[in-house]
Design an enzyme around this catalytic site. Structure first.
Site, PDB file in Angstrom:
ATOM      1  N   LYS A 143      -1.911   9.178   2.653  1.00  0.00           N
ATOM      2  CA  LYS A 143      -2.316   9.928   3.850  1.00  0.00           C
ATOM      3  C   LYS A 143      -3.144   9.053   4.783  1.00  0.00           C
ATOM      4  CE  LYS A 143      -2.453  14.589   1.821  1.00  0.00           C
ATOM      5  NZ  LYS A 143      -3.347  15.728   1.474  1.00  0.00           N
ATOM      6  N   GLU A 198       1.696  15.721  -9.808  1.00  0.00           N
ATOM      7  CA  GLU A 198       0.447  15.464  -9.095  1.00  0.00           C
ATOM      8  C   GLU A 198      -0.772  15.726  -9.973  1.00  0.00           C
ATOM      9  OE1 GLU A 198      -0.217  15.804  -4.434  1.00  0.00           O
ATOM     10  OE2 GLU A 198      -0.360  17.761  -5.422  1.00  0.00           O
ATOM     11  N   HIS A 245      27.225  19.336 -15.812  1.00  0.00           N
ATOM     12  CA  HIS A 245      28.335  18.488 -15.411  1.00  0.00           C
ATOM     13  C   HIS A 245      27.868  17.258 -14.641  1.00  0.00           C
ATOM     14  CE1 HIS A 245      31.227  21.578 -16.671  1.00  0.00           C
ATOM     15  NE2 HIS A 245      30.311  22.425 -16.238  1.00  0.00           N
TER      16      HIS A 245
END
Length: 430
Positions: free
Chosen positions: A403, A271, A292
């Site tokens: 938003k 951000e 792994h």
């Protein structure tokens, strides 16, 4: 805390950097440090975050939560920076108080958590600077209803962390709720060392003074040379490698207690630095587990990654019992900690052998002081990187677009971003 840059010093690789390159970059670090210090002294937005080790008042935090005696759990209702910093601390440290985070609006997950809690002994901390964050307020309304259904007076079990005005501030005033201020000039993703990040830790009985002391120790190391500051060393090298095409940064702690730290780092890095087509995409990994799964890609995939390996040099250990099984006798007499260290050092060497730059970050211990060091250092590293890249580290316009679109879709106003949702192209395969 120390940062080892040895495995990025590769003059034979197009992606590594030389000592001479770092020395040339150091002049720019000095100029960036001067800008950062001027911003801190003036209390400018964002730069004020780096003053928190000295400006945060732990006594005020403890006073605000003192009315809640012996809770069984604390639920922080917040999202992004309003939750991840606090979660990093409480997930890393042992406590008799369980800490939970409603940082998403997945209805099944919210219902499952609330059904599992003894709400009469649970403390709720609602965190939103503006007091209008949709996800946070929606979850809080659900919590309120759950408490009412359980016969619990929500006002007796709730405190808020918010700004000087807004819905949450009005609620706190109306119901005489304990409250903490969100500090001015501190973006959410930089707020872990403030009231936002430390309240849950205080309720869990952690030494928040030690967190701030660790942060202050790294703040004292900030200087005009990357060779004198672990934070600036990491920020400068990350920037230099990104400029050479390493646009991904895999944060890989070798401690399960630091798994949430990787999530916090991902928000901080993404951000803050993802602007104007620039930045370094944070990846999350956990040693030794992801040796792994992801290590194959790091070693043999595209040469576009910096791998950051984090460990504590001191910790509790568990002995491995002796065994007569063929091929396993070498494990007997050693310990899980020794095995983890061997895995760490083998991974570090394997990455270097494959020409994948990697940085080692070491803490003495994963405790309050060590976490304060680590969190502050990463914040300062991020700010320095932003200065070197000439991006505005402290804004997030791309997040604000989403938003507005979501609010418009829910009928919260007329936003052109919401109209763009209807224009989505579709190619559906069933």
């Amino acid at each position: 805390m120390q940062v080892d840059l040895g495995n990025v010093l590769d003059t034979a690789s197009a992606h590594g950097v030389s000592r001479e390159t770092l020395e040339r970059l150091d002049g720019r670090v000095a100029a960036a440090h001067d800008r950062i210090e001027r911003g801190r002294e003036a209390g400018e937005h964002g730069y004020e975050s780096l003053n928190l080790p000295n400006s945060t008042d732990p006594a005020a935090i403890r006073d605000a939560v003192s009315r809640f005696d012996d809770p069984s759990a604390v639920v922080t209702v917040g999202i992004g920076g309003s939750a991840l910093g606090a979660a990093t601390l409480t997930d890393a440290l042992e406590s008799d108080v369980d800490a939970y985070y409603l940082d998403n609006v997945d209805p099944e997950a919210v219902e499952r958590l609330l059904d599992s809690l003894d709400l009469a002994s649970t403390v709720v901390n609602v965190v939103s600077r503006s007091g209008t964050t949709a996800e946070t307020l929606a979850n809080f309304l659900v919590v309120q209803e759950a408490m009412a259904d359980a016969g619990v007076d929500w006002a007796d079990r709730t405190f808020v962390t918010t700004g000087e005005e807004g819905n949450l501030r009005d609620l706190a005033d109306q119901h005489d709720l304990p409250s903490l201020p969100v500090p001015d000039g501190v973006p959410g993703r930089f707020s872990v060392l403030s009231t936002v990040g430390l309240a849950a830790a205080a309720l869990c009985g952690h030494d928040i003074e030690a967190v701030l002391e660790g942060a202050a120790a790294q703040e004292a190391r900030l200087s005009d040379s990357l060779f004198d500051s672990p934070a600036y060393a990491y920020g400068a090298v990350s920037y230099a490698l990104a400029e050479r095409g390493l646009r991904q940064n895999a944060m890989m702690p070798y401690a399960e207690s630091l798994e949430t730290f990787s999530e916090w780092f991902a928000q901080l890095w993404a951000e803050s630095l993802g602007k104007d087509g620039l930045g370094q995409t944070p990846l999350r990994a956990l040693g030794a587990t992801d040796q792994h799964s992801q290590l194959q890609l790091y070693r043999a995939g595209p040469r576009d990654k910096l791998v950051t390996l984090v460990r504590a040099t001191e910790r509790e250990d568990v002995a491995i019992p002796e065994t007569d099984l063929d091929g396993l006798a070498y494990l007997g007499g050693s310990s899980l900690g020794e095995l983890l260290d061997a895995e760490f050092e083998a991974t570090e060497a394997s990455l270097a052998a494959a020409g994948c730059p990697n940085v080692r970050i070491e803490l003495d211990r994963v405790d309050e002081y060590g976490l304060g060091e680590l969190l502050y250092a990463m914040e300062a590293a991020c700010v320095l990187y932003g200065e070197l890249a000439s991006v505005d580290t402290f804004i997030q316009p791309a997040v604000e677009w989403g938003k507005r679109a979501a609010r418009g879709l829910l009928g919260g106003g007329d936003f052109e971003e919401a109209d763009a949702v209807e224009e989505k192209s579709r190619l559906v395969v069933e």
